[in-house]
Design a protein around this motif. Sequence first.
Motif, short mmCIF file in Angstrom:
data_model
loop_
_atom_site.label_atom_id
_atom_site.label_comp_id
_atom_site.label_asym_id
_atom_site.label_seq_id
_atom_site.Cartn_x
_atom_site.Cartn_y
_atom_site.Cartn_z
N THR A 96 0.83 -1.20 0.00
CA THR A 96 0.00 0.00 0.00
C THR A 96 0.86 1.25 0.00
N ARG A 97 0.46 2.22 -0.82
CA ARG A 97 1.13 3.52 -0.86
C ARG A 97 0.04 4.59 -0.88
N TRP A 98 0.17 5.57 0.00
CA TRP A 98 -0.72 6.72 0.07
C TRP A 98 0.08 7.96 -0.32
N GLU A 99 -0.47 8.78 -1.18
CA GLU A 99 0.13 10.06 -1.54
C GLU A 99 -0.87 11.15 -1.20
N LEU A 100 -0.40 12.19 -0.52
CA LEU A 100 -1.23 13.33 -0.16
C LEU A 100 -0.64 14.56 -0.82
N GLU A 101 -1.48 15.29 -1.54
CA GLU A 101 -1.03 16.49 -2.22
C GLU A 101 -2.00 17.62 -1.89
N GLY A 104 -5.79 23.27 -3.21
CA GLY A 104 -6.59 24.36 -2.66
C GLY A 104 -6.54 24.30 -1.15
N ASP A 105 -7.71 24.29 -0.50
CA ASP A 105 -7.77 24.17 0.96
C ASP A 105 -7.81 22.72 1.41
N GLY A 106 -7.81 21.80 0.45
CA GLY A 106 -7.96 20.39 0.78
C GLY A 106 -6.76 19.55 0.38
N THR A 107 -7.06 18.27 0.14
CA THR A 107 -6.02 17.29 -0.17
C THR A 107 -6.48 16.39 -1.30
N ARG A 108 -5.59 16.16 -2.25
CA ARG A 108 -5.81 15.11 -3.24
C ARG A 108 -5.13 13.86 -2.66
N LEU A 109 -5.94 12.87 -2.32
CA LEU A 109 -5.46 11.63 -1.72
C LEU A 109 -5.43 10.55 -2.79
N THR A 110 -4.27 9.92 -2.96
CA THR A 110 -4.15 8.83 -3.93
C THR A 110 -3.69 7.58 -3.19
N LEU A 111 -4.43 6.51 -3.40
CA LEU A 111 -4.11 5.20 -2.83
C LEU A 111 -3.65 4.29 -3.96
N TRP A 112 -2.50 3.66 -3.76
CA TRP A 112 -1.98 2.61 -4.65
C TRP A 112 -2.01 1.33 -3.83
N HIS A 113 -2.80 0.35 -4.26
CA HIS A 113 -2.96 -0.87 -3.47
C HIS A 113 -2.86 -2.09 -4.38
N SER A 114 -1.85 -2.92 -4.17
CA SER A 114 -1.73 -4.17 -4.93
C SER A 114 -2.81 -5.12 -4.43
N ILE A 115 -3.49 -5.77 -5.38
CA ILE A 115 -4.63 -6.60 -5.01
C ILE A 115 -4.78 -7.73 -6.01
N ASP A 116 -5.26 -8.86 -5.54
CA ASP A 116 -5.53 -10.00 -6.41
C ASP A 116 -6.54 -9.56 -7.47
N ARG A 117 -6.25 -9.87 -8.73
CA ARG A 117 -7.11 -9.41 -9.83
C ARG A 117 -8.56 -9.85 -9.68
N ARG A 118 -8.78 -11.00 -9.00
CA ARG A 118 -10.16 -11.48 -8.83
C ARG A 118 -10.99 -10.54 -7.96
N PHE A 119 -10.33 -9.72 -7.16
CA PHE A 119 -11.05 -8.88 -6.20
C PHE A 119 -10.88 -7.39 -6.46
N ILE A 120 -10.44 -7.02 -7.65
CA ILE A 120 -10.13 -5.62 -7.93
C ILE A 120 -11.38 -4.73 -7.86
N SER A 121 -12.51 -5.17 -8.40
CA SER A 121 -13.72 -4.33 -8.32
C SER A 121 -14.28 -4.31 -6.90
N TRP A 122 -14.13 -5.42 -6.17
CA TRP A 122 -14.54 -5.45 -4.76
C TRP A 122 -13.74 -4.42 -3.98
N GLY A 123 -12.41 -4.45 -4.19
CA GLY A 123 -11.53 -3.51 -3.49
C GLY A 123 -11.88 -2.07 -3.82
N ALA A 124 -12.12 -1.80 -5.10
CA ALA A 124 -12.46 -0.43 -5.50
C ALA A 124 -13.75 0.02 -4.82
N ALA A 125 -14.75 -0.86 -4.80
CA ALA A 125 -16.04 -0.51 -4.17
C ALA A 125 -15.87 -0.30 -2.67
#
Length: 183
Positions: A96-101, A104-125
């Motif tokens: 897992t990698r989190w990037e915070l940028e 404006g007054d907030g944060t653009r949060l980006t998550l990079w998460h390695s995941i088994d391809r069978r569960f990629i849509s589950w993980g996204a949801a």
Amino acid sequence: MTDREQYTPGPASGAQVRKDGEKWTLILVRELRHPPEKVWQALTDPAHLREWAPFEVDGSLGTVGTVKLTWVGTPTPLETRVTRADAPKVLEYNDTRWELEASGDGTRLTLWHSIDRRFISWGAAGWHISFDVLERFLASQPIGRIVGAEVMKFGGWQRLNAEYARQFGIETPKWPPKAAQNS
């Protein structure tokens, strides 16, 4: 009616998948209305993580070192090594990698998460809903985390799972997965 009963996740968005052979990485981007320092605390402090994240830790993720991380619904903690904790910009541990940028007054949060391809849509949801819960927690309007088996029973998760599967060009996975059916 409570805030949680009124909560409905928005449409699937802000997600992509990167494939490198058999390795799949889910990338989710979310614009939050809170400064990076506040988001960093929510990503690293065990008490804050218990409010929104699909896992718990026995120590801070805010410093390089080892903690025990337990995904909700799994009995065994994972020895987790925080390899990078560059507050409030980058946090890395396990797959897992989190990037915070600042944005404006907030944060653009980006998550990079390695995941088994069978569960990629589950993980996204699941992460989509966790990010919604995080946003409400940061705004002092908590609705309580919705994770593990509970999230899969949540009507919004079913819709998001199907939407992300379409976006990623994969078949919508069924529950339980075949591996679990055969055991």
